[in-house]
Design an enzyme around this catalytic site. Structure first.
Site, mmCIF file in Angstrom:
data_model
loop_
_atom_site.group_PDB
_atom_site.id
_atom_site.type_symbol
_atom_site.label_atom_id
_atom_site.label_comp_id
_atom_site.label_asym_id
_atom_site.label_seq_id
_atom_site.Cartn_x
_atom_site.Cartn_y
_atom_site.Cartn_z
ATOM 1 N N TYR A 24 0.861 -1.181 0.000
ATOM 2 C CA TYR A 24 0.000 0.000 0.000
ATOM 3 C C TYR A 24 0.899 1.232 0.000
ATOM 4 C CZ TYR A 24 -3.333 3.542 1.671
ATOM 5 O OH TYR A 24 -4.110 4.673 1.814
ATOM 6 N N ASP A 84 9.307 2.981 -0.422
ATOM 7 C CA ASP A 84 8.253 3.593 0.376
ATOM 8 C C ASP A 84 8.433 3.111 1.812
ATOM 9 O OD1 ASP A 84 6.068 4.488 1.698
ATOM 10 O OD2 ASP A 84 4.568 3.636 0.328
ATOM 11 N N LYS A 107 4.510 8.690 9.001
ATOM 12 C CA LYS A 107 4.230 8.055 10.290
ATOM 13 C C LYS A 107 5.218 8.491 11.397
ATOM 14 C CE LYS A 107 1.151 4.646 8.446
ATOM 15 N NZ LYS A 107 1.205 4.338 7.017
HETATM 16 C C1 LIG Z 1 0.429 4.702 5.725
HETATM 17 C C2 LIG Z 1 1.180 4.484 4.473
HETATM 18 C C3 LIG Z 1 1.091 5.384 3.390
HETATM 19 C C4 LIG Z 1 0.108 6.518 3.357
HETATM 20 O O1 LIG Z 1 0.356 7.428 4.381
HETATM 21 P P1 LIG Z 1 -0.853 8.415 4.843
HETATM 22 O O2 LIG Z 1 -0.177 9.340 5.795
HETATM 23 O O3 LIG Z 1 -1.885 7.534 5.462
HETATM 24 O O4 LIG Z 1 -1.350 9.081 3.613
HETATM 25 C C5 LIG Z 1 1.915 5.183 2.302
HETATM 26 N N1 LIG Z 1 2.771 4.156 2.267
HETATM 27 C C6 LIG Z 1 2.882 3.271 3.274
HETATM 28 C C7 LIG Z 1 3.879 2.165 3.194
HETATM 29 C C8 LIG Z 1 2.075 3.398 4.392
HETATM 30 O O5 LIG Z 1 2.150 2.488 5.372
#
Ligand SMILES: *Cc1c(COP(=O)(O)O)cnc(C)c1O
Length: 429
Positions: free
Chosen positions: A146, A241, A269
């Site tokens: 994701y 990512d 995060k």
């Molecule tokens: C949470 C997450 C996102 C998106 O971040 P948001 O702050 O919720 O938009 C993108 N990539 C990864 C791997 C994530 O865990």
């Protein structure tokens, strides 16, 4: 107990009148596990309390950010100090330089970084920059990863390797999805085949090097190695990512874990300490294509605002304390081992795994290596376990397809309490 249920239930019913599904992000609605979401009133350290004052050991930590535990006094103090000087200016501040310097110092390969307000913005901007830099359109991603909810990334595999990707959400144009190719995670042969077929069209490959959005799934070193050399050979931008695994699998993230440098890295995060902050960055040569220096446009009213930056900067300082990651890793491994042993005593087909301060719980015989394997785990058994643990005051992710998170405040006693509750849950079957 029925009283506890009733206040959460009353809030959930009220929420649904004015908020779609009663929540501002879908997983919070408990749709996959069933039952009533817990409305959080406050949190401290490893715990939060719901609308009826019931306490839970928190194993999601806002999906990763609360690595120091909730309401760390030094982070709170840093935020309170800047608040009295102004919330946001839309003009540059010195603190933005400090956090950029700190990020570039900690994260391998990052020469320049730009702050944004969410992980979705970070990945979306990184992809646009990679496309602008390479002058190519095609994106490669992997099934089960994701990367936020940008149109190009809400895509699943077509029927064959060389067919176009299909949208996973209504509202994503097929014309956009067709530029995204989706491959199987950890499948080196599929990766080689894709690069052979259209390597010179690929702008970027984006990956969660330790995936936390299909439960916890680790990339194999061979897979990451192949990815790095194929991207280099074909001039594609390799984007790690690390919005979730950054500052989680270790201080320096997945690049250090695998000994591989990406071309770009997305962070989020942990980097905001619970405030809305995220970032993307990488080699200067690539970042120089971003406006105002270059032709790739990207902007943000609240990007790098002083409140988020203060929380993030303090967070980044505190996680560099000597021994921090050794302790976090040991506590998380202790949890995973304890849960696995408790399940095996009760002859329940279950295994847990961890990397740094992230863990996965699988109702399966072995740790999965791909999304297809993850989907073979026993979801109904997970859902029962989730509710057994919730009743015992332990809050795991409300979905069999999400990773879990331990904070530095989850000490031996808390981990042992969790394992004891799990032992009772496994025995009940
Ligand atoms: C949470 C997450 C996102 C998106 O971040 P948001 O702050 O919720 O938009 C993108 N990539 C990864 C791997 C994530 O865990």
């Amino acid at each position: 107990m029925s009283n506890t249920q009733s206040r959460n239930q009353a809030l959930f019913e009220r929420a649904q009148q004015t908020i779609p599904g009663g929540v501002n992000s879908p997983v919070r609605a408990f749709r996959s596990v069933g039952g009533t979401p817990r409305f959080v009133e406050r949190a401290e350290g490893p715990y939060f309390w719901d609308a009826d004052g019931r306490r839970y050991i928190d194993y999601i930590g806002s999906w990763g950010p609360m690595i120091l535990g909730h309401v760390h006094p030094e982070v709170l103090d840093a935020v309170q100090r800047v608040l009295s000087k102004g919330f946001s200016f839309g003009a540059p501040t010195e603190a933005e330089i400090e956090i950029a310097e700190e990020i570039c110092k900690i994260v391998p390969s990052m020469e320049q970084v730009r702050m944004v307000s969410s992980g979705t913005e970070a990945t979306m901007s990184a992809l646009r920059l990679a496309r602008g830099f390479t002058k190519r359109d095609r994106i490669v991603k992997f099934e089960g990863c994701y990367h936020g909810h940008a149109d190009s990334l809400l895509v699943k595999a077509g029927s064959g390797l060389l067919t176009f990707g299909n949208p996973t959400s209504a509202g994503v144009p097929v014309d956009i999805a067709k530029h995204t190719t989706v491959l199987e995670y950890n499948n080196v042969a599929a990766l080689e085949e894709a690069f052979k077929a259209f390597g010179d069209e690929i702008a970027a490959v984006i990956i969660e090097p330790v995936a936390g959005n299909m439960n916890l799934v680790k990339a194999s070193p061979a897979f990451i190695g192949a990815l790095r050399s194929l991207c280099t050979k074909h001039g594609a931008v390799l984007i790690f990512d690390e919005v979730m695994c950054g500052f989680r699998v270790g201080l320096k993230g997945a690049q250090a874990l695998y000994g591989i440098e990406a071309d770009m890295v997305c962070l989020g995060k942990v980097i905001g300490g619970g405030m809305p902050a995220a970032a993307f960055g990488g080699r200067r040569e690539i970042m120089d294509h971003l406006a105002p220096n270059g032709t790739v446009y990207q902007a943000g009213t609240l990007s790098g605002n002083p409140v988020a930056v203060a929380a993030g900067l303090k967070m980044l300082q505190l996680i560099q304390a000597p021994g921090f990651y050794d302790r976090l890793t040991a506590q998380t491994a202790r949890l995973a081992q304890g849960l696995t042993e408790a399940a095996h005593e009760a002859k329940v087909p279950f295994v847990a795994d961890s990397v740094g301060g992230m863990f996965g719980l699988y109702f399966a015989e072995k740790v999965p290596t791909s999304f297809a394997e993850v989907t073979k785990s026993d979801v109904s058994r997970f859902n029962r376990f989730f509710h057994q643990m919730l009743d015992a005051g332990v809050y795991f992710a409300p979905s069999a397809y999400e990773a879990g998170f331990v904070s530095i405040k989850h000490d031996d006693a808390i981990i042992d309490e969790t394992i004891a509750a799990a032992r009772r849950a496994f025995a009940e079957a």
